[in-house]
Design a protein around this motif. Structure first.
Motif, PDB file in Angstrom:
ATOM      1  N   VAL A 128      -1.904  10.385   4.442  1.00 14.88           N
ATOM      2  CA  VAL A 128      -2.372   9.006   4.546  1.00 14.88           C
ATOM      3  C   VAL A 128      -1.449   8.227   5.480  1.00 14.88           C
ATOM      4  CG1 VAL A 128      -3.076   6.926   3.293  1.00 14.88           C
ATOM      5  CG2 VAL A 128      -3.066   9.147   2.113  1.00 14.88           C
ATOM      6  N   ILE A 129      -2.035   7.436   6.335  1.00 16.22           N
ATOM      7  CA  ILE A 129      -1.264   6.511   7.171  1.00 16.22           C
ATOM      8  C   ILE A 129      -1.756   5.102   6.883  1.00 16.22           C
ATOM      9  CG2 ILE A 129      -0.776   5.729   9.520  1.00 16.22           C
ATOM     10  CD1 ILE A 129      -1.046   8.637  10.424  1.00 16.22           C
ATOM     11  N   VAL A 130      -0.811   4.191   6.637  1.00 15.60           N
ATOM     12  CA  VAL A 130      -1.134   2.777   6.429  1.00 15.60           C
ATOM     13  C   VAL A 130      -0.654   2.021   7.661  1.00 15.60           C
ATOM     14  CG1 VAL A 130      -0.889   0.771   4.942  1.00 15.60           C
ATOM     15  CG2 VAL A 130      -0.766   3.073   3.950  1.00 15.60           C
ATOM     16  N   GLY A 131      -1.571   1.350   8.344  1.00 17.10           N
ATOM     17  CA  GLY A 131      -1.212   0.700   9.594  1.00 17.10           C
ATOM     18  C   GLY A 131      -1.621  -0.757   9.649  1.00 17.10           C
ATOM     19  N   ILE A 132      -0.760  -1.588  10.242  1.00 18.02           N
ATOM     20  CA  ILE A 132      -1.126  -2.973  10.507  1.00 18.02           C
ATOM     21  C   ILE A 132      -2.139  -2.963  11.640  1.00 18.02           C
ATOM     22  CG2 ILE A 132      -0.260  -5.234  11.224  1.00 18.02           C
ATOM     23  CD1 ILE A 132       2.426  -4.491  10.015  1.00 18.02           C
ATOM     24  N   VAL A 133      -3.149  -3.806  11.539  1.00 15.87           N
ATOM     25  CA  VAL A 133      -4.296  -3.730  12.426  1.00 15.87           C
ATOM     26  C   VAL A 133      -3.911  -3.809  13.906  1.00 15.87           C
ATOM     27  CG1 VAL A 133      -4.776  -6.212  12.235  1.00 15.87           C
ATOM     28  CG2 VAL A 133      -6.624  -4.620  12.838  1.00 15.87           C
ATOM     29  N   ASN A 134      -2.930  -4.634  14.250  1.00 12.30           N
ATOM     30  CA  ASN A 134      -2.516  -4.741  15.650  1.00 12.30           C
ATOM     31  C   ASN A 134      -2.045  -3.399  16.185  1.00 12.30           C
ATOM     32  OD1 ASN A 134      -1.737  -7.152  13.903  1.00 12.30           O
ATOM     33  ND2 ASN A 134      -1.853  -8.123  15.905  1.00 12.30           N
ATOM     34  N   SER A 135      -1.266  -2.678  15.373  1.00 11.38           N
ATOM     35  CA  SER A 135      -0.740  -1.377  15.797  1.00 11.38           C
ATOM     36  C   SER A 135      -1.828  -0.317  15.813  1.00 11.38           C
ATOM     37  CB  SER A 135       0.404  -0.946  14.866  1.00 11.38           C
ATOM     38  OG  SER A 135       1.471  -1.862  14.918  1.00 11.38           O
ATOM     39  N   VAL A 136      -2.770  -0.408  14.894  1.00  9.71           N
ATOM     40  CA  VAL A 136      -3.855   0.570  14.846  1.00  9.71           C
ATOM     41  C   VAL A 136      -4.746   0.450  16.088  1.00  9.71           C
ATOM     42  CG1 VAL A 136      -5.925   1.310  13.602  1.00  9.71           C
ATOM     43  CG2 VAL A 136      -3.851   0.705  12.335  1.00  9.71           C
ATOM     44  N   THR A 137      -5.009  -0.778  16.535  1.00  6.42           N
ATOM     45  CA  THR A 137      -5.844  -0.949  17.725  1.00  6.42           C
ATOM     46  C   THR A 137      -5.234  -0.266  18.936  1.00  6.42           C
ATOM     47  OG1 THR A 137      -4.802  -3.095  18.169  1.00  6.42           O
ATOM     48  CG2 THR A 137      -6.863  -3.115  16.943  1.00  6.42           C
ATOM     49  N   PRO A 175       3.539  12.890  -6.349  1.00 11.10           N
ATOM     50  CA  PRO A 175       4.826  13.170  -5.692  1.00 11.10           C
ATOM     51  C   PRO A 175       4.701  13.951  -4.386  1.00 11.10           C
ATOM     52  CG  PRO A 175       4.528  14.527  -7.669  1.00 11.10           C
ATOM     53  CD  PRO A 175       3.457  13.493  -7.694  1.00 11.10           C
ATOM     54  N   ASP A 176       3.607  14.685  -4.206  1.00 11.72           N
ATOM     55  CA  ASP A 176       3.449  15.488  -2.990  1.00 11.72           C
ATOM     56  C   ASP A 176       2.612  14.811  -1.907  1.00 11.72           C
ATOM     57  OD1 ASP A 176       4.920  17.576  -4.120  1.00 11.72           O
ATOM     58  OD2 ASP A 176       3.133  18.421  -5.089  1.00 11.72           O
ATOM     59  N   LEU A 177       2.179  13.583  -2.169  1.00 13.36           N
ATOM     60  CA  LEU A 177       1.363  12.869  -1.191  1.00 13.36           C
ATOM     61  C   LEU A 177       2.252  12.342  -0.066  1.00 13.36           C
ATOM     62  CD1 LEU A 177      -1.550  11.867  -0.648  1.00 13.36           C
ATOM     63  CD2 LEU A 177      -0.902   9.733  -1.784  1.00 13.36           C
ATOM     64  N   ARG A 178       1.956  12.777   1.163  1.00 11.81           N
ATOM     65  CA  ARG A 178       2.744  12.322   2.312  1.00 11.81           C
ATOM     66  C   ARG A 178       2.097  11.059   2.882  1.00 11.81           C
ATOM     67  NH1 ARG A 178       2.480  17.897   3.167  1.00 11.81           N
ATOM     68  NH2 ARG A 178       0.920  17.666   4.846  1.00 11.81           N
ATOM     69  N   VAL A 179       2.866   9.972   2.884  1.00 14.47           N
ATOM     70  CA  VAL A 179       2.364   8.665   3.296  1.00 14.47           C
ATOM     71  C   VAL A 179       3.213   8.154   4.457  1.00 14.47           C
ATOM     72  CG1 VAL A 179       1.837   6.302   2.587  1.00 14.47           C
ATOM     73  CG2 VAL A 179       1.667   8.183   0.921  1.00 14.47           C
ATOM     74  N   GLY A 180       2.557   7.755   5.526  1.00 15.56           N
ATOM     75  CA  GLY A 180       3.259   7.215   6.683  1.00 15.56           C
ATOM     76  C   GLY A 180       2.867   5.777   6.941  1.00 15.56           C
ATOM     77  N   TRP A 185       0.834  -1.207   0.000  1.00 18.23           N
ATOM     78  CA  TRP A 185       0.000   0.000   0.000  1.00 18.23           C
ATOM     79  C   TRP A 185       0.870   1.259   0.000  1.00 18.23           C
ATOM     80  CZ3 TRP A 185      -5.017   1.613  -0.321  1.00 18.23           C
ATOM     81  CH2 TRP A 185      -6.005   0.639  -0.363  1.00 18.23           C
ATOM     82  N   VAL A 186       1.898   1.281   0.814  1.00 22.14           N
ATOM     83  CA  VAL A 186       2.763   2.459   0.894  1.00 22.14           C
ATOM     84  C   VAL A 186       3.403   2.737  -0.464  1.00 22.14           C
ATOM     85  CG1 VAL A 186       4.898   3.374   1.895  1.00 22.14           C
ATOM     86  CG2 VAL A 186       3.178   2.310   3.373  1.00 22.14           C
ATOM     87  N   ARG A 187       3.913   1.691  -1.127  1.00 23.50           N
ATOM     88  CA  ARG A 187       4.509   1.879  -2.458  1.00 23.50           C
ATOM     89  C   ARG A 187       3.483   2.412  -3.449  1.00 23.50           C
ATOM     90  NH1 ARG A 187       6.683  -3.242  -1.335  1.00 23.50           N
ATOM     91  NH2 ARG A 187       5.121  -4.205  -2.707  1.00 23.50           N
ATOM     92  N   GLY A 188       2.291   1.822  -3.443  1.00 19.54           N
ATOM     93  CA  GLY A 188       1.269   2.245  -4.390  1.00 19.54           C
ATOM     94  C   GLY A 188       0.815   3.675  -4.162  1.00 19.54           C
ATOM     95  N   LEU A 189       0.652   4.061  -2.910  1.00 24.17           N
ATOM     96  CA  LEU A 189       0.196   5.422  -2.602  1.00 24.17           C
ATOM     97  C   LEU A 189       1.260   6.456  -2.951  1.00 24.17           C
ATOM     98  CD1 LEU A 189      -1.525   4.668   0.819  1.00 24.17           C
ATOM     99  CD2 LEU A 189      -2.677   5.514  -1.240  1.00 24.17           C
ATOM    100  N   ARG A 190       2.513   6.157  -2.682  1.00 27.84           N
ATOM    101  CA  ARG A 190       3.578   7.110  -3.008  1.00 27.84           C
ATOM    102  C   ARG A 190       3.728   7.306  -4.504  1.00 27.84           C
ATOM    103  NH1 ARG A 190       7.820   5.136   1.746  1.00 27.84           N
ATOM    104  NH2 ARG A 190       6.874   6.434   3.399  1.00 27.84           N
ATOM    105  N   ALA A 191       3.316   6.303  -5.275  1.00 24.38           N
ATOM    106  CA  ALA A 191       3.372   6.431  -6.727  1.00 24.38           C
ATOM    107  C   ALA A 191       2.218   7.261  -7.290  1.00 24.38           C
ATOM    108  CB  ALA A 191       3.372   5.048  -7.374  1.00 24.38           C
ATOM    109  N   LEU A 192       1.188   7.514  -6.490  1.00 24.53           N
ATOM    110  CA  LEU A 192       0.018   8.257  -6.967  1.00 24.53           C
ATOM    111  C   LEU A 192       0.329   9.715  -7.259  1.00 24.53           C
ATOM    112  CD1 LEU A 192      -3.057   7.107  -4.835  1.00 24.53           C
ATOM    113  CD2 LEU A 192      -2.626   6.665  -7.249  1.00 24.53           C
TER     114      LEU A 192
END
Length: 458
Positions: free
Chosen positions: A108-117, A89-94, A80-87
């Protein structure tokens, strides 16, 4: 056929950027918008659900909002992080995981469910959203229908999008945890439209029944007797017939409950015996012999995936595949993420011919372009079969069709002609270009498989 999707409001970061979407994706986005920017999109694996989320993300960005994407695994987070950063150049993805923390200024933040909880219980989300519109995207959302994971479904996000190939669970927990949060399933893409719209490749199915050896047969029947006894005990306790469609769901729930009851004790014994049966059939001698004899002849230089049930069966199948000279690697949860990524890169670069896995490739992960898969073991859900088919039916310019081989133990729970497994296959066989049914005890399967079952191009 490509289309662009428009969004209202201030263009902001997304000015001038257009998303190319298939017609079904446009229909899904419009249905989601019409439902108040809430809903679940259910679409067959390989059809491109992620781009529906990109369109929803674009809507959110154009309203100056923030998006949280929840994923179940580290592989999916990285993807997801790779795909979003390719959308853009100014999109900040964490990223949010055990070893990665966002800065707090991300779009945008992409989180593994355990960490998001864990994150949603603090004040980080309030600070990050700062009164902005919030979009929560739950990839593989069926996995979050559980008491712990459902805590990641934060009410502070007014816009909500769930993505899944199959929402329905054997325990029906989607009714408790998912539908109240996302409101409803707003769009469903099945195989019929996916094939008509040419967003997935056609496929052929070859199902090969193989007998258990005498010792394996004896052990399987002993375990079957245990299951029958425990099933009958549960039927007496609950007062319902074992033929009840909800019976297996009740067994699963009882086994996983914390109750100190006789029902839970019998359910655990039932599930343990079933697990041992699955392990036995997954590693049956005739299956592995068939794999070693047929794979080199059938494949030539065509790469293939091999799906198993457990990590140990994946490792054993790798040894079997390598014996006749094929280059192969197994990927599973007992191996480091870096090793798994390197193995997939080797498969994509033609350095190996066979990639084997139990479950790590089932959900969401983009597998390098491939048109052949062998399933020698799987669970009892229709979802897993569809996910595995989805790994080989993603469209590519040179792919005319894909081929799914299924090696199963005759007269067991794996047998697609029996009541237990028949429901798994209904859609997969119904929409297949061709279905071959074989039973060949001398294992010389290459003599019986009809010509033209494999697409020779890559």
């Amino acid at each position: 056929m490509d289309h662009a999707v428009s969004s209202p409001g201030d263009t902001g970061i997304d000015a001038g950027n257009r998303l190319n979407l298939w017609p079904w994706q446009i229909d899904a986005v419009q249905a989601w918008r019409a439902n108040g920017h809430r809903g679940i999109v259910q679409a067959v694996t390989g059809a491109g659900k992620t781009r529906v989320a990109y369109a929803a993300l674009r809507d959110c960005l154009m309203h100056r909002g923030r998006t949280l994407v929840i994923v179940p695994t580290a592989e999916l987070m990285a993807q997801w992080v790779r795909g979003l950063r390719a959308l853009h150049p100014d999109l900040r993805v964490g990223a949010l995981s055990g070893g990665q923390k966002p800065k707090g200024d991300e779009h945008v933040i992409v989180g593994i469910v355990n960490s998001v909880t864990s994150a949603v219980s603090g004040d980080f989300i309030d600070q990050w959203l700062a009164q902005r519109i919030g979009l929560l995207v739950a990839d593989e959302c069926h996995k979050y229908a559980a008491p712990t994971f459902s805590r990641a479904l934060d009410d502070r996000f007014g816009w909500r999008l769930g993505l899944t190939a199959t929402l329905e669970r054997t325990d029906s927990a989607e009714e408790t945890y998912l539908l109240p949060y996302f409101a409803s399933v707003v769009f469903n893409l099945g195989y019929e439209r996916a094939l008509a719209d040419e967003v997935v490749s056609p496929w052929k199915v070859v199902r090969i029944g193989l007998p258990l050896t005498a010792p394996e047969e004896g052990q399987y029947r002993r375990l079957e007797a245990t299951r029958r006894d425990e099933r009958n005990q549960l039927a007496r306790i609950w007062g319902i017939p074992t033929s009840d469609p909800e019976f297996f769901t009740r067994v699963t729930r009882a086994a996983n409950s914390g109750d100190r009851t006789a029902a839970r004790t019998h359910a655990i014994k039932y599930m343990r015996a079933f697990g041992e049966q699955r392990a036995l059939t997954a590693m049956s001698k005739n299956k592995l012999d068939a794999l070693s004899k047929t794979l080199p002849v059938l494949l030539g230089h065509i790469p293939a995936l091999v799906f198993t049930t457990t990590t140990s069966s994946a490792d054993e199948a790798q040894r079997v595949v390598e014996a006749p000279g094929l280059r192969a690697k197994a990927v599973h949860s007992n191996l480091a993420q870096a090793y798994r990524a390197a193995a997939m890169a080797a498969f994509e670069g033609d350095e190996i011919e066979v990639l084997l896995a139990p479950r790590v490739l089932d959900e969401g992960v983009d597998v390098p372009d491939c048109r052949v898969a062998f399933v020698i073991g799987m669970g009892s859900s229709a979802r897993q079969l569809k996910q595995r088919l989805g790994r080989i039916i993603r469209r590519s310019p040179s792919k005319r069709w894909a081929t799914l081989f299924y090696f199963y133990a005759l007269g067991t729970h794996e047998d697609p002609t029996g009541d237990f497994a028949a429901g798994q296959w209904s859609d997969v066989t119904r929409f297949a270009l061709e279905v071959q049914e074989l039973r060949h005890e001398d294992l010389q399967l290459r003599r019986t498989i009809a010509p033209g079952v494999l697409d020779p191009g890559r």
